[in-house]
Design a protein around this motif. Structure first.
Motif, PDB file in Angstrom:
ATOM      1  N   VAL A 265       0.822  -1.210   0.000  1.00  0.00           N
ATOM      2  CA  VAL A 265       0.000   0.000   0.000  1.00  0.00           C
ATOM      3  C   VAL A 265       0.858   1.263   0.000  1.00  0.00           C
ATOM      4  CG1 VAL A 265      -1.798   1.293   1.201  1.00  0.00           C
ATOM      5  CG2 VAL A 265      -1.872  -1.204   1.179  1.00  0.00           C
ATOM      6  N   GLY A 266       1.850   1.294   0.857  1.00  0.00           N
ATOM      7  CA  GLY A 266       2.670   2.494   0.958  1.00  0.00           C
ATOM      8  C   GLY A 266       3.772   2.594  -0.089  1.00  0.00           C
ATOM      9  N   ARG A 267       4.345   1.456  -0.432  1.00  0.00           N
ATOM     10  CA  ARG A 267       5.560   1.480  -1.239  1.00  0.00           C
ATOM     11  C   ARG A 267       5.366   1.094  -2.708  1.00  0.00           C
ATOM     12  NH1 ARG A 267       9.811  -2.083   1.929  1.00  0.00           N
ATOM     13  NH2 ARG A 267       8.103  -3.592   1.820  1.00  0.00           N
ATOM     14  N   GLY A 268       4.149   0.700  -3.071  1.00  0.00           N
ATOM     15  CA  GLY A 268       3.909   0.254  -4.440  1.00  0.00           C
ATOM     16  C   GLY A 268       4.355  -1.190  -4.611  1.00  0.00           C
ATOM     17  N   PRO A 269       4.535  -1.639  -5.876  1.00  0.00           N
ATOM     18  CA  PRO A 269       4.955  -3.031  -6.087  1.00  0.00           C
ATOM     19  C   PRO A 269       6.357  -3.257  -5.514  1.00  0.00           C
ATOM     20  CG  PRO A 269       4.260  -1.982  -8.144  1.00  0.00           C
ATOM     21  CD  PRO A 269       4.388  -0.898  -7.128  1.00  0.00           C
ATOM     22  N   VAL A 270       6.500  -4.326  -4.729  1.00  0.00           N
ATOM     23  CA  VAL A 270       7.776  -4.667  -4.107  1.00  0.00           C
ATOM     24  C   VAL A 270       8.096  -6.118  -4.439  1.00  0.00           C
ATOM     25  CG1 VAL A 270       9.066  -4.827  -1.940  1.00  0.00           C
ATOM     26  CG2 VAL A 270       7.283  -3.094  -2.188  1.00  0.00           C
ATOM     27  N   ALA A 271       9.318  -6.380  -4.876  1.00  0.00           N
ATOM     28  CA  ALA A 271       9.716  -7.758  -5.173  1.00  0.00           C
ATOM     29  C   ALA A 271      10.964  -8.102  -4.384  1.00  0.00           C
ATOM     30  CB  ALA A 271       9.996  -7.914  -6.663  1.00  0.00           C
ATOM     31  N   THR A 272      10.986  -9.297  -3.793  1.00  0.00           N
ATOM     32  CA  THR A 272      12.240  -9.785  -3.237  1.00  0.00           C
ATOM     33  C   THR A 272      12.952 -10.540  -4.338  1.00  0.00           C
ATOM     34  OG1 THR A 272      11.375  -9.963  -0.998  1.00  0.00           O
ATOM     35  CG2 THR A 272      13.336 -11.253  -1.518  1.00  0.00           C
ATOM     36  N   VAL A 273      14.134 -10.067  -4.654  1.00  0.00           N
ATOM     37  CA  VAL A 273      14.903 -10.659  -5.754  1.00  0.00           C
ATOM     38  C   VAL A 273      16.162 -11.301  -5.199  1.00  0.00           C
ATOM     39  CG1 VAL A 273      16.241 -10.113  -7.834  1.00  0.00           C
ATOM     40  CG2 VAL A 273      14.020  -9.017  -7.455  1.00  0.00           C
ATOM     41  N   LEU A 274      16.417 -12.493  -5.639  1.00  0.00           N
ATOM     42  CA  LEU A 274      17.683 -13.142  -5.317  1.00  0.00           C
ATOM     43  C   LEU A 274      18.610 -12.897  -6.504  1.00  0.00           C
ATOM     44  CD1 LEU A 274      19.177 -15.174  -3.344  1.00  0.00           C
ATOM     45  CD2 LEU A 274      18.602 -16.875  -5.061  1.00  0.00           C
ATOM     46  N   VAL A 275      19.675 -12.158  -6.265  1.00  0.00           N
ATOM     47  CA  VAL A 275      20.627 -11.885  -7.341  1.00  0.00           C
ATOM     48  C   VAL A 275      21.392 -13.181  -7.631  1.00  0.00           C
ATOM     49  CG1 VAL A 275      22.621 -10.516  -8.066  1.00  0.00           C
ATOM     50  CG2 VAL A 275      20.828  -9.470  -6.666  1.00  0.00           C
ATOM     51  N   GLN A 276      21.394 -13.590  -8.895  1.00  0.00           N
ATOM     52  CA  GLN A 276      22.062 -14.847  -9.240  1.00  0.00           C
ATOM     53  C   GLN A 276      23.410 -14.627  -9.907  1.00  0.00           C
ATOM     54  OE1 GLN A 276      18.346 -16.619 -11.139  1.00  0.00           O
ATOM     55  NE2 GLN A 276      19.150 -18.333  -9.969  1.00  0.00           N
ATOM     56  N   ASN A 277      23.529 -13.514 -10.611  1.00  0.00           N
ATOM     57  CA  ASN A 277      24.805 -13.178 -11.235  1.00  0.00           C
ATOM     58  C   ASN A 277      24.870 -11.652 -11.328  1.00  0.00           C
ATOM     59  OD1 ASN A 277      27.309 -13.655 -12.347  1.00  0.00           O
ATOM     60  ND2 ASN A 277      26.543 -14.434 -14.307  1.00  0.00           N
TER      61      ASN A 277
END
Ligand code: GDP
Ligand code: MG
Length: 370
Positions: A265-277
């Protein structure tokens, strides 16, 4: 796309259903022709019968994003990514919590870990490990079916007072299909009824031969409740990681996988991303699945704002135009026009695919319909 009926699978392969049932039985799965099996088990069966497995991926746009082959001299060691799997109530969540509580180093935010879908710990010997915080098989298979293979090591949790159960077998099948090495955590060793050797002999029937039975799969007795054996488990994981020689190139445009995503609601779309390279940085422009964006902020597993995230590091990414899905791949692009173009291409391709879904030409579509 999680399951397919046994008779449907046999039909699709043009094999006798009885042969398929027999094959499943040999793998330790007692199912009738009208029951469903999960996608990874189906994949093992398909391979067993000598057929090719086709799963839909967004390979269509791969030529748009240039896959840069890293030079060997640019590669550096990276932490392993671990998924915990096992039968319900055998202690997956308890184990994840126990490891997190025992080992997370306090950060600026006072060591209060955020539940962002993954977290990192340091072993006493100094190795960094990345745990996916979403136990369970659905997460593992749905990520895989979307083309993201993020797990390097599976920790198979088996309760010492319950031994091998149906979802234990399922987990073994998932790990085998993904060709990911396993470590067996024999949990609840504190219980009076604990019988770790029963676990070891049960596992033999599923072709998992642990070290104590002269095999090669590491087995560690643990208690998520008392903390017994946790350090041994972490060292076993670190050892397995060393054998795998996991490497990545931190000095390139980032590639990552979405672990989870939501509309905040406050921050908009949020994704947890695992950096692979590569390394993901604030200000980077990216495409992720059918969405695109520009990194406005990166937040680590302890709630701290960070400027960048390297290989095997999980971070929350803010600055998306829409909410991606777990398993979507993130690629940093050079220009925003590129990112937007690829995102809309994929969106259109997905629409076309849905329209064509009437003709089930792939296993994936078949499963979606089953
Ligand atoms: P999950 O379904 O695999 O995630 O299992 P949970 O972590 O939810 O654990 C199921 C139950 O087993 C809970 O009541 C836990 O408190 C209990 N449990 C988990 N690990 C241990 C352990 O090492 N020893 C004992 N005695 N109980 C445990
Ligand atoms: Mg749980």
């Amino acid at each position: 796309p999680e399951a397919i009926m046994v008779s449907e699978l046999a039909n699709r392969m043009a094999e006798r259903v009885g042969d398929v049932v027999k094959s499943l039985m040999q793998m330790g799965m007692m199912v009738t022709q009208n029951e469903t099996i999960d996608a990874d088990t189906a994949e093992l069966i398909i391979e067993e019968f000598g057929h090719n497995v086709t799963r839909v991926s967004d390979a269509d746009v791969e030529d748009v994003i240039k896959e840069v082959e890293d030079k060997p001299e640019d590669l550096e060691q990276r932490p392993p990514v671990i998924t915990i799997m096992g039968h319900v109530d055998h202690g997956k969540t308890s184990l994840l919590d126990a490891i997190r509580n025992a080992k997370v180093v306090a950060g600026e935010a006072g060591g209060i870990t955020q539940h962002i879908g993954a977290y990192q710990v340091k072993t006493d010997a100094g190795a960094t490990l990345t745990f996916l915080d979403t136990p369970g098989h659905a997460a593992f298979t749905s990520m895989r079916s979307r083309g993201a293979q993020v797990t390097d090591i599976v920790v198979l949790v088996v309760a010492a007072d319950d031994a091998v159960m149906p979802q234990t077998v399922e987990a073994i099948n998932h790990a085998k299909a993904a060709k990911v090495p396993m470590i067996v955590a024999i949990n609840k060793i504190d219980k009076p009824a604990a019988n770790p050797d029963k676990v070891r002999t049960d596992l033999l029937q599923h072709e998992v031969i642990v070290e104590k039975m002269s095999g090669e799969v590491q087995d560690v007795e643990v208690s998520a409740m008392t903390g017994q054996g946790l350090d041994d488990l972490l060292e076993a994981i670190a050892l397995q990681a060393e054998i795998l020689e996991l490497k990545a190139n931190p000095n390139r445009a980032a590639v990552g996988a979405v672990i989870e995503a939501q509309l905040d609601v406050g921050r908009g779309p949020v994704a947890t991303v695992l950096v692979q390279n590569g390394t993901l940085r604030q200000g980077d422009i990216f495409v992720v699945g059918e969405q695109y964006g520009k990194v406005r902020a990166l937040i680590d597993d302890q709630g701290n704002r960070v400027k960048e995230a390297g290989p095997s590091v999980p971070v929350e990414v803010l600055g998306l135009n829409g909410t991606p899905e777990a398993g979507d791949v993130l690629n940093v692009t050079e220009t925003e026009a590129q990112a937007r173009e690829i995102a809309s291409y994929r969106e259109q391709a997905a629409k076309d695919k849905r329209a064509a879904a009437g003709a089930a030409t792939t296993l994936e579509q078949l499963m979606a319909n089953a």
